[in-house]
Design an enzyme around this catalytic site. Structure first.
Site, PDB file in Angstrom:
ATOM      1  CB  THR A 155      -0.887  -0.107   1.447  1.00 58.42           C
ATOM      2  OG1 THR A 155      -1.296   1.496   0.786  1.00 58.42           O
ATOM      3  CG2 THR A 155      -0.469   0.091   2.770  1.00 58.42           C
ATOM      4  CD1 TRP A 201     -10.485  21.521  13.721  1.00 58.67           C
ATOM      5  CD2 TRP A 201      -9.882  21.200  11.995  1.00 58.67           C
ATOM      6  NE1 TRP A 201      -9.842  21.217  14.737  1.00 58.67           N
ATOM      7  CE2 TRP A 201      -9.105  21.022  13.761  1.00 58.67           C
ATOM      8  CE3 TRP A 201      -8.396  20.656  10.852  1.00 58.67           C
ATOM      9  CZ2 TRP A 201      -7.413  20.224  13.299  1.00 58.67           C
ATOM     10  CZ3 TRP A 201      -7.258  20.288  11.209  1.00 58.67           C
ATOM     11  CH2 TRP A 201      -6.887  20.146  12.472  1.00 58.67           C
ATOM     12  CE  LYS A 249      -6.079  24.626  13.956  1.00 61.95           C
ATOM     13  NZ  LYS A 249      -5.423  23.530  14.940  1.00 61.95           N
ATOM     14  CD  GLU A 285      -3.019  -0.078   5.756  1.00 64.55           C
ATOM     15  OE1 GLU A 285      -1.796   0.230   5.360  1.00 64.55           O
ATOM     16  OE2 GLU A 285      -4.386   0.335   5.410  1.00 64.55           O
TER      17      GLU A 285
END
Length: 545
Positions: free
Chosen positions: A187, A449, A444, A334
């Site tokens: 990955t 945010w 940000k 994963e």
């Protein structure tokens, strides 16, 4: 804690969860169902088992031993499906080579994996020839071809079909420890070399059993059952095509493998072979809807599972118009990968399809044996109110236990005994997970945010927008500011000002703040994608900078 353990009978068999067991039920229950490869070949489940045995004999003759690593470089095919079983069933490790990486990265992964034999489609012979001197561990190659084998300077053991023709049709697959590594793939991250992710026989069998239960048992998730026809639109090298080929083979359903992906070809196969279930990332699903064949193809009732990134409202509404049943799943390389899936409770199933879409594009509900938590940086859980956000951490029996030969990175992945996904999400009181962004992709600006996914979702609903990606770019005053990259709908023109004016309505309604409107908007012909078809935000940030 003291628990009771009863000594088993001396002769009791300790059954190991091995991939070979997944082959049993399909050929018993539905032996006449077909495995189809494009317009090249079709055969039944009895033949599939014989071909897997033949391939195991070919591998053994080529010197493959238990513990060796065998690489595959192929498009989605019947051959690849046979490798899914034959390689790990002999005790070897199947390395799924990501054929869309750069040659240098492919070479790195093959060396790192210590590949000893490569099953190679002719389309990748040139790459293999370039890398051959850099791969001292590779003893040879088996050629795969859809027509006539190409001439090559590589040391080959022969052509795949010819070798199978000469091989015995039976093989005594051994029993061994279920915790033996079965598969390995790599990955890519934001920095450094690709990381090796590995899974055991036990993990793959448990993921398969749970996936079959998830896709077939619940009325709210009628995705893959025994009478369905399955065609992947996710590369088979990408997290075992989300594990679905193992599920489909265990169930004995008809399977259709398209070879190299072409949207028009995929729709023709859907029509001609009666495909009822497929899966892919949103960018591939968008390509399907936009291709020429889409105009003349009935897609009603087609069950499509979207994953890799969140589908936008705009894409979902296009599917509604086509009568497609969209489902969403969430996971990562994963995690093998499936962690959550769309689950519609009874009142929601009674709604019109268009009214279900806000729920269908969310990540869904954790499937069986998956423990998901949303946590703050200090590890405390956030409220399940659909609003509070934190990082998704997870435990389940099929998560990779680390990164291959990179212990420090594995420990970082498993900090405090939970696998850290790097995704920011919320969960509501009904356990529905909604991914808000990747931690690295949250913007940000001025101490506030901004979710890049939320902006993409809003912009995608503009009638003249075909594709959109939003990233944060450095800003001297605000720290970061959103930047949007947009592809106009076919035959249409669009400019930055019209997008900014369009977004003002969401500021007026309080859905976003005014500083969320991108001041930098680029109209492009194509948005960069990763090797598995997801939007490549790392590359976009580099290009913008």
């Amino acid at each position: 804690m003291k628990t009771k353990i009863i000594k088993p009978a001396e002769n009791a068999h300790q059954f190991q969860l091995l991939i070979k067991s997944l082959l049993l039920s399909g050929k018993r229950c539905q032996p006449d169902n077909e495995i189809v490869f494009s317009d090249v070949i079709r055969y039944d489940y009895r033949t599939l088992y014989k071909r897997i045995c033949k391939l195991a004999n070919v591998l053994t003759s080529a010197g493959v031993k238990a513990g060796d690593t065998v690489a595959v470089m192929d498009w989605d095919s019947h051959r690849y499906l046979e490798c899914y079983f034959a390689v790990p069933m002999t005790g070897a490790v199947l390395h799924h080579v990501n054929i869309r990486l750069s040659p240098d990265q492919i070479g790195y992964t093959m060396n790192h994996a210590e590949d000893s034999l490569v099953l190679l489609h002719d389309d990748f012979a040139v790459i293999a020839e370039q890398l051959d001197e850099q791969l001292p561990g590779v003893r040879g190659y088996i050629q795969m071809t859809d027509d006539q084998p190409v001439s090559t300077s590589l040391h080959t053991f022969g052509e795949y079909e010819a070798l199978l023709d000469d091989a015995a049709a039976d093989y005594d697959f051994p029993d061994f420890d279920e915790n033996s590594v079965a598969t390995l793939f790599y990955t890519t991250g934001t920095t450094g070399n690709p990381k090796g992710v590995y899974f055991s026989h036990r993990q793959l069998v448990l993921h398969t059993l749970n996936g079959a239960s998830t896709f077939g048992s619940h009325e709210g998730q009628p995705l893959l059952r025994s009478d369905d026809v399955y065609m992947p639109m996710t590369p088979m090298f990408h997290v075992h095509a989300w594990g679905v080929p193992y599920i489909a083979t265990m169930l004995g359903v008809k399977q259709v493998y398209p070879g190299r992906y072409d949207p028009n070809k995929l729709l023709r196969l859907r029509r001609e072979e009666g495909v009822t279930f497929s899966h892919g990332v949103p960018t591939v699903l968008q390509m399907i809807l936009d291709c020429d064949e889409a105009e003349n193809t009935d897609m009603s009732g087609w069950k499509l599972l979207s994953g890799g990134s969140a589908a936008t409202q705009a894409l979902a509404q296009q599917m509604v118009k086509k009568g497609i049943l969209l489902f969403s799943a969430y996971g990562m390389s994963e995690t093998c990968p499936i962690l959550t899936c769309t689950f519609l409770k009874h009142p929601e199933r009674d709604l019109a399809l268009s009214e279900q879409m806000p729920q269908r594009i969310k990540a869904g509900v954790p499937i069986g044996l998956v423990d998901i938590r949303i946590v703050n940086p200090d590890g405390t859980e956030v409220l399940h109110d659909g609003e509070a956000t934190g990082e998704v951490v997870v435990r389940s029996p099929w998560l990779t236990q680390g990164y291959y030969k990179e212990e420090a990175k594995g420990e970082e992945l498993w900090e405090n005994g939970w696998l850290h996904t790097g995704d920011v999400a919320s969960m509501d009181q009904n356990s529905v997970l909604e991914i808000k962004d990747r931690i690295k992709d949250v913007i940000k600006t001025g101490g506030e945010w901004v979710s890049s996914l939320e902006l993409e979702n809003l912009i995608s609903q503009h009638d003249l927008v075909a594709e959109v990606a939003v990233v944060g770019v450095p800003d001297d005053k605000w720290g970061e500011r959103p930047c949007a990259m947009i592809v106009a709908a076919r035959g249409e023109e669009i400019d930055a000002a019209s997008i900014q004016n369009y977004l003002q309505q969401f500021v007026d309604s309080g859905q976003i703040n005014k500083w969320a409107i991108p001041q930098q908007i680029r109209v492009v012909m194509e948005i960069p994608k990763t090797s598995v078809g997801k939007i490549n935000k790392k590359l976009i940030r580099t290009q913008v900078a």
